[in-house]
Write a protein that holds these residues in place. Sequence first.
Motif, PDB file in Angstrom:
ATOM      1  N   ASP A   1      -1.002 -10.079  -0.458  1.00 46.52           N
ATOM      2  CA  ASP A   1       0.063  -9.949   0.546  1.00 46.52           C
ATOM      3  C   ASP A   1      -0.239 -10.637   1.875  1.00 46.52           C
TER       4      ASP A   1
ATOM      5  N   THR B   1       0.819  -1.210   0.000  1.00 47.63           N
ATOM      6  CA  THR B   1       0.000   0.000   0.000  1.00 47.63           C
ATOM      7  C   THR B   1       0.854   1.263   0.000  1.00 47.63           C
TER       8      THR B   1
ATOM      9  N   ARG C   1      -4.047  -6.082  -1.731  1.00 49.25           N
ATOM     10  CA  ARG C   1      -5.179  -6.720  -2.382  1.00 49.25           C
ATOM     11  C   ARG C   1      -6.299  -5.698  -2.626  1.00 49.25           C
ATOM     12  N   GLU C   2      -7.227  -6.065  -3.438  1.00 52.35           N
ATOM     13  CA  GLU C   2      -8.455  -5.282  -3.725  1.00 52.35           C
ATOM     14  C   GLU C   2      -8.203  -4.008  -4.545  1.00 52.35           C
TER      15      GLU C   2
ATOM     16  N   TYR D   1     -14.640  -2.050   0.466  1.00 47.59           N
ATOM     17  CA  TYR D   1     -13.293  -2.630   0.514  1.00 47.59           C
ATOM     18  C   TYR D   1     -12.925  -3.401  -0.768  1.00 47.59           C
TER      19      TYR D   1
HETATM   20  O1  LIG Z   1      -0.195  -3.481   1.544  1.00 44.82           O
HETATM   21  P1  LIG Z   1      -0.643  -3.789   2.938  1.00 44.82           P
HETATM   22  O2  LIG Z   1       0.354  -4.555   3.719  1.00 44.82           O
HETATM   23  O3  LIG Z   1      -1.134  -2.550   3.617  1.00 44.82           O
HETATM   24  O4  LIG Z   1      -1.904  -4.790   2.829  1.00 44.82           O
HETATM   25  C1  LIG Z   1      -3.098  -4.351   2.300  1.00 44.82           C
HETATM   26  C2  LIG Z   1      -4.103  -5.481   2.242  1.00 44.82           C
HETATM   27  O5  LIG Z   1      -3.773  -6.458   1.294  1.00 44.82           O
HETATM   28  C3  LIG Z   1      -5.476  -4.934   1.969  1.00 44.82           C
HETATM   29  O6  LIG Z   1      -6.420  -5.969   1.958  1.00 44.82           O
END
Ligand SMILES: O=P(O)(O)OC[C@H](O)CO
Length: 504
Positions: A246, A12, A82-83, A134
């Motif tokens: 992830d 993210t 994800r998403e 989401y």
């Molecule tokens: O990229 P991250 O570690 O914040 O993970 C985000 C998740 O996959 C969201 O569902």
Amino acid sequence: MADYVLAIDQGTTSTRAIVFNHGGTIVSTGQIEHDQIFPKAGWVEHKPDQIWDNTRQVVGLALTKANINHTDLAAVGITNQRETTVVWDKTTGKPVYNAIVWQDTRTQAIVDELAGSEGADKYKAIVGLPLATYFSGPKVKWILDNVEGAREAADRGDLLFGNTDAWVLWNMTGGVDGGVHVTDVTNASRTMLMDLDTLSWREDIASDMGIPLSMLPEIRSSSEVYGTGRPRGMVPGVPIAGILGDQQAATFGQACFDVGTAKNTYGTGNFMLLNTGTEKVPSENGLLTTVCYKIGDAAAVYALEGSIAVTGSLVQWLRDNLGLFADAQDVEWFARKVDDNGGAYFVPAFSGLFAPYWRPDARGALVGLTRYVNRNHIARAALEATAYQTREVMDAMKADSGVDLTELKVDGGMVANELLMQFQADQLGVDVVRPVVAETTALGAAYAAGIAVGFWKGESDVTANWAEDRRWSPDMDEKERDRLYRSWKKAVTKTFDWVDADIG
Ligand SMILES: O=P(O)(O)OC[C@H](O)CO
Ligand SMILES: Nc1ncnc2c1ncn2[C@@H]1O[C@H](COP(=O)(O)OP(=O)(O)O)[C@@H](O)[C@H]1O
């Protein structure tokens, strides 16, 4: 001789490339952050082109730092936030809109309309998820409904959808020159469009959302060769052989292969996954049913997931929006200056509340304030919020699965925070265990790719390589533990019913 596997972790806040050796140890890392774009309250976007540029750069950085080149790589694995939804034109290779990030809440009206009189659980028995902003499906619909010319281009068959795994893979394997349009079962299970039993797209749900099937990537296992790096790219000819969302990748990297084993990742948000084996377990307590991983032709393994939207990002918010400190790790220094939260509770319902509540009408609240409360208490309340939210998820896991966890494996950026880890053990009443290789997300993707090409034998190698670094055991009086948690629960109720449908 190919002695290494490269993992790309498209997260993210940043994109990382990590080179691993056969022992599952990190050899080198490249990492670049990307822009977080907040065009309106509740909207969060990323630039797909920047993500792709950064991916190429971090791969170059990691290979240079390791002093190796692509011929030293047995395989490449991809893991991703994800998403988060990218829609691009396959004839030009250009995104038609910024990526709409998983935390973005702009699709609330679409979600409400889809739910209609049947409610948020309309598709849950099929896809394992409640209707919520989401997930990817409503985000795709928003792009098709709101970007000029997008629906016509989609109907012509020119547009492709993917989460960032598919976007990176398509570009790595050639882009407009024959890029492979594929995703894995774990990412597909977060779209609201995949049937959890058949592991294939649901035409009826896609049609409800007005999404042509031609936009959707082919669903494949998490560990197989999808394609090879394009001729003039960073990894020409190297098999790209593993994809996992992830959180599923971290579960794999933490060697949670037995039914009833779980991990919790503390990053921007928190995500606890419990392996439920080849049987999917429906949730009655606000968790998601999701695919955990599928290795080649073997049966898919499922998980129950507790997704918490805001944990580490609350620390970022204290840093960036309030300027309480300069560096995320400083939160611990402030929190340690006080013995307790001074009566303050911080419920970070910035995107509404995810698990176990799924309350889009909630907004953040800092309650219990008196003249006594200072910024140290607020720093502490912010850390405690992560631990309480995690306890809520663990309670829901137990109620749904009957599994009484005896310890919790943890990873992610926040597990460097020792005050938080001790408080977490105190709140959960079980040991919290951190592995030596804390980059379990990238590691999981590396293992998935390496297993596909025979670099590693299988899950037994992953388990053999896993090693404990640090363990925190509960050390809080039971009464105090429960008193704090009761107050937290009360604080949560104060955030409900804040957003009125008519004023948003
Ligand atoms: O990229 P991250 O570690 O914040 O993970 C985000 C998740 O996959 C969201 O569902
Ligand atoms: N020492 C710390 N204490 C508390 N939070 C931290 C600390 N170090 C990093 N964080 C938080 O952890 C998050 C980064 O973790 P990371 O696993 O890299 O996130 P992601 O994969 O979601 O991008 C940030 O939100 C940051 O605020």
